[in-house]
Motif scaffolding. Structure first.
Motif, PDB file in Angstrom:
ATOM      1  N   UNK A   2      57.155  38.114  44.676  1.00  0.00           N
ATOM      2  CA  UNK A   2      56.112  37.747  45.195  1.00  0.00           C
ATOM      3  C   UNK A   2      55.253  39.185  45.781  1.00  0.00           C
ATOM      4  N   UNK A   3      55.902  40.125  45.886  1.00  0.00           N
ATOM      5  CA  UNK A   3      55.234  41.529  46.502  1.00  0.00           C
ATOM      6  C   UNK A   3      55.568  42.275  45.163  1.00  0.00           C
ATOM      7  N   UNK A   4      54.233  42.765  44.896  1.00  0.00           N
ATOM      8  CA  UNK A   4      53.980  43.694  43.501  1.00  0.00           C
ATOM      9  C   UNK A   4      52.704  44.353  43.482  1.00  0.00           C
ATOM     10  N   UNK A   5      52.620  45.407  42.704  1.00  0.00           N
ATOM     11  CA  UNK A   5      51.306  46.004  42.375  1.00  0.00           C
ATOM     12  C   UNK A   5      50.826  45.644  41.361  1.00  0.00           C
ATOM     13  N   UNK A   6      49.635  45.251  40.884  1.00  0.00           N
ATOM     14  CA  UNK A   6      49.091  44.418  39.814  1.00  0.00           C
ATOM     15  C   UNK A   6      47.934  45.499  39.550  1.00  0.00           C
ATOM     16  N   UNK A   7      47.736  46.168  38.377  1.00  0.00           N
ATOM     17  CA  UNK A   7      46.929  47.039  37.892  1.00  0.00           C
ATOM     18  C   UNK A   7      45.791  46.056  37.510  1.00  0.00           C
ATOM     19  N   UNK A   8      44.631  46.280  37.992  1.00  0.00           N
ATOM     20  CA  UNK A   8      43.357  45.454  37.593  1.00  0.00           C
ATOM     21  C   UNK A   8      42.701  46.258  36.766  1.00  0.00           C
ATOM     22  N   UNK A   9      42.364  47.717  36.799  1.00  0.00           N
ATOM     23  CA  UNK A   9      41.661  48.453  35.858  1.00  0.00           C
ATOM     24  C   UNK A   9      42.255  49.788  35.943  1.00  0.00           C
ATOM     25  N   UNK A  10      41.759  51.112  35.278  1.00  0.00           N
ATOM     26  CA  UNK A  10      42.349  52.276  35.448  1.00  0.00           C
ATOM     27  C   UNK A  10      42.140  53.002  36.883  1.00  0.00           C
ATOM     28  N   UNK A 123      29.024  54.680  49.930  1.00  0.00           N
ATOM     29  CA  UNK A 123      28.165  54.010  49.018  1.00  0.00           C
ATOM     30  C   UNK A 123      28.394  54.508  47.530  1.00  0.00           C
ATOM     31  N   UNK A 124      29.079  55.547  47.512  1.00  0.00           N
ATOM     32  CA  UNK A 124      29.009  55.919  45.894  1.00  0.00           C
ATOM     33  C   UNK A 124      30.086  55.325  45.234  1.00  0.00           C
ATOM     34  N   UNK A 125      31.114  54.576  45.963  1.00  0.00           N
ATOM     35  CA  UNK A 125      32.124  53.704  45.107  1.00  0.00           C
ATOM     36  C   UNK A 125      32.128  52.423  45.569  1.00  0.00           C
ATOM     37  N   UNK A 126      31.632  51.968  46.530  1.00  0.00           N
ATOM     38  CA  UNK A 126      31.736  50.566  46.858  1.00  0.00           C
ATOM     39  C   UNK A 126      30.318  50.189  47.577  1.00  0.00           C
ATOM     40  N   UNK A 127      30.114  48.515  47.538  1.00  0.00           N
ATOM     41  CA  UNK A 127      29.172  47.932  48.075  1.00  0.00           C
ATOM     42  C   UNK A 127      29.739  46.835  49.151  1.00  0.00           C
ATOM     43  N   UNK A 128      29.421  46.589  50.132  1.00  0.00           N
ATOM     44  CA  UNK A 128      29.951  45.774  50.941  1.00  0.00           C
ATOM     45  C   UNK A 128      28.864  44.759  51.224  1.00  0.00           C
ATOM     46  N   UNK A 129      29.482  43.436  51.570  1.00  0.00           N
ATOM     47  CA  UNK A 129      28.257  42.290  52.016  1.00  0.00           C
ATOM     48  C   UNK A 129      29.235  41.418  53.054  1.00  0.00           C
ATOM     49  N   UNK A 155      35.242  49.556  38.724  1.00  0.00           N
ATOM     50  CA  UNK A 155      36.038  48.688  38.072  1.00  0.00           C
ATOM     51  C   UNK A 155      35.640  47.508  37.962  1.00  0.00           C
ATOM     52  N   UNK A 156      34.514  47.216  38.655  1.00  0.00           N
ATOM     53  CA  UNK A 156      33.690  45.907  38.461  1.00  0.00           C
ATOM     54  C   UNK A 156      34.629  44.960  39.330  1.00  0.00           C
ATOM     55  N   UNK A 157      35.146  45.255  40.387  1.00  0.00           N
ATOM     56  CA  UNK A 157      36.276  44.295  40.910  1.00  0.00           C
ATOM     57  C   UNK A 157      35.806  44.031  42.542  1.00  0.00           C
ATOM     58  N   UNK A 158      35.725  42.662  42.715  1.00  0.00           N
ATOM     59  CA  UNK A 158      35.358  42.082  44.000  1.00  0.00           C
ATOM     60  C   UNK A 158      36.758  41.830  44.775  1.00  0.00           C
ATOM     61  N   UNK A 213      26.360  40.558  39.761  1.00  0.00           N
ATOM     62  CA  UNK A 213      26.369  40.043  38.513  1.00  0.00           C
ATOM     63  C   UNK A 213      27.340  40.382  37.611  1.00  0.00           C
ATOM     64  N   UNK A 214      27.513  42.001  37.517  1.00  0.00           N
ATOM     65  CA  UNK A 214      28.626  42.420  36.463  1.00  0.00           C
ATOM     66  C   UNK A 214      30.054  42.523  36.881  1.00  0.00           C
ATOM     67  N   UNK A 215      30.272  41.813  38.138  1.00  0.00           N
ATOM     68  CA  UNK A 215      31.530  41.712  38.492  1.00  0.00           C
ATOM     69  C   UNK A 215      32.656  41.282  37.410  1.00  0.00           C
ATOM     70  N   UNK A 216      33.749  41.433  37.075  1.00  0.00           N
ATOM     71  CA  UNK A 216      34.425  41.030  36.081  1.00  0.00           C
ATOM     72  C   UNK A 216      35.898  40.333  36.711  1.00  0.00           C
ATOM     73  N   UNK A 217      36.313  41.121  37.992  1.00  0.00           N
ATOM     74  CA  UNK A 217      37.458  40.585  38.438  1.00  0.00           C
ATOM     75  C   UNK A 217      37.498  40.252  39.917  1.00  0.00           C
ATOM     76  N   UNK A 218      38.057  39.655  40.543  1.00  0.00           N
ATOM     77  CA  UNK A 218      38.104  39.063  41.830  1.00  0.00           C
ATOM     78  C   UNK A 218      39.491  39.111  42.379  1.00  0.00           C
TER      79      UNK A 218
END
Length: 257
Positions: A2-10, A123-129, A155-158, A213-218
């Motif tokens: 159950x412990x692992x590193x999952x590559x979501x994007x490059x 802000x160059x890399x992340x947006x927070x909400x 990476x379009x990842x939330x 709206x362009x998020x692809x991964x959660x």
């Protein structure tokens, strides 16, 4: 395992960890590693890395030397905060007001994770909400609805803890019924006790689905990563999750007209 590193994007990796209730039921937890446009790395949330996980993270980050910050996003996810700081002590440490209060001896940066000042730093890399209309830090420590949601633009990842959930069903059920994104079940108990709170939450969630709206991964804490799928945009899933809260929101509006 159950412990692992999952590559979501490059440039984004999700670290799946263990969190056991009563020492038996593993509902999982997470942290994420992202590569910034500068080439440096940031950790979102904290998880104590075992030797195998740390080797993977170190291999990406020059033995941790390229990790410039650890950003703790959920005020009640505190179990691994001190340990991750010990593993990467040179990384700047950010946390919410509750993190600062719970671990006053850690070398916190002055900008709270929930502040506009912290958001501006990344802000160059992340947006927070931050969810509107709900308690960010509840008086009841068992209510973990709210957190700072992070969107990695490249990476379009939330990355989200508790606020949004994605729970694949186990075994055969998981194959027969597709899991859905939903808001955490404690919403009703964490809506602020005032008129307009339900409206504020509804409007926040609707804006989130538009803004990201362009998020692809959660990547959600107590589940599994939801990766890009055709005809199944994350924004659409968030809107559907909002629709499922309408009964709760309307009940709150009746109580606080």
């Amino acid at each position: 395992m159950s412990e692992k590193v999952v590559k979501i994007a490059d440039d984004f990796w999700n670290i799946r960890g263990e969190f056991k209730i009563g020492g038996l039921l593993n509902i999982g937890t997470q942290a994420s590693l992202l590569r910034c446009a500068s080439g440096k790395y940031v950790l979102l949330d904290a998880y104590t890395l075992n030797a195998s996980l740390k080797a993977e993270v170190d291999a990406l980050t020059s033995n941790g030397a390229d990790i410039e910050a650890i950003i703790n996003l959920h005020p009640f996810h505190t179990m691994h905060v001190a340990q991750m700081h010990e593993q990467y002590p040179k990384a700047r440490l950010y946390g919410t007001q509750r993190h600062h209060q719970k671990f006053p001896n850690l070398p916190w940066q002055p900008e709270l994770t929930e502040s506009a000042e912290c958001a501006a730093l990344f802000a160059n890399d992340l947006e927070f909400s931050i969810p509107a209309g709900v308690d960010f830090i509840s008086d009841n420590e068992h209510l973990h609805f709210s957190s700072v949601l992070a969107f990695h633009k490249s990476s379009k990842t939330i990355h989200v803890d508790d606020t949004l959930m994605y729970l694949p069903l186990p075994g055969l059920l998981g194959k027969l019924k597709k899991p859905e994104v939903s808001f955490h079940i404690t919403l009703a108990k964490t809506l602020e006790k005032r008129a307009g709170a339900a409206r504020d939450f509804r409007e926040w969630a609707a804006r989130l689905s538009e803004r990201w709206a362009d998020a692809e991964n959660l990547c959600a804490a107590h589940s599994a990563p939801l990766l890009a799928e055709p005809n199944s945009a994350i924004a659409h899933r968030i809107r559907r999750a909002l629709q499922k809260t309408e009964k709760t929101l309307r009940a709150h509006e009746k109580k606080y007209p």
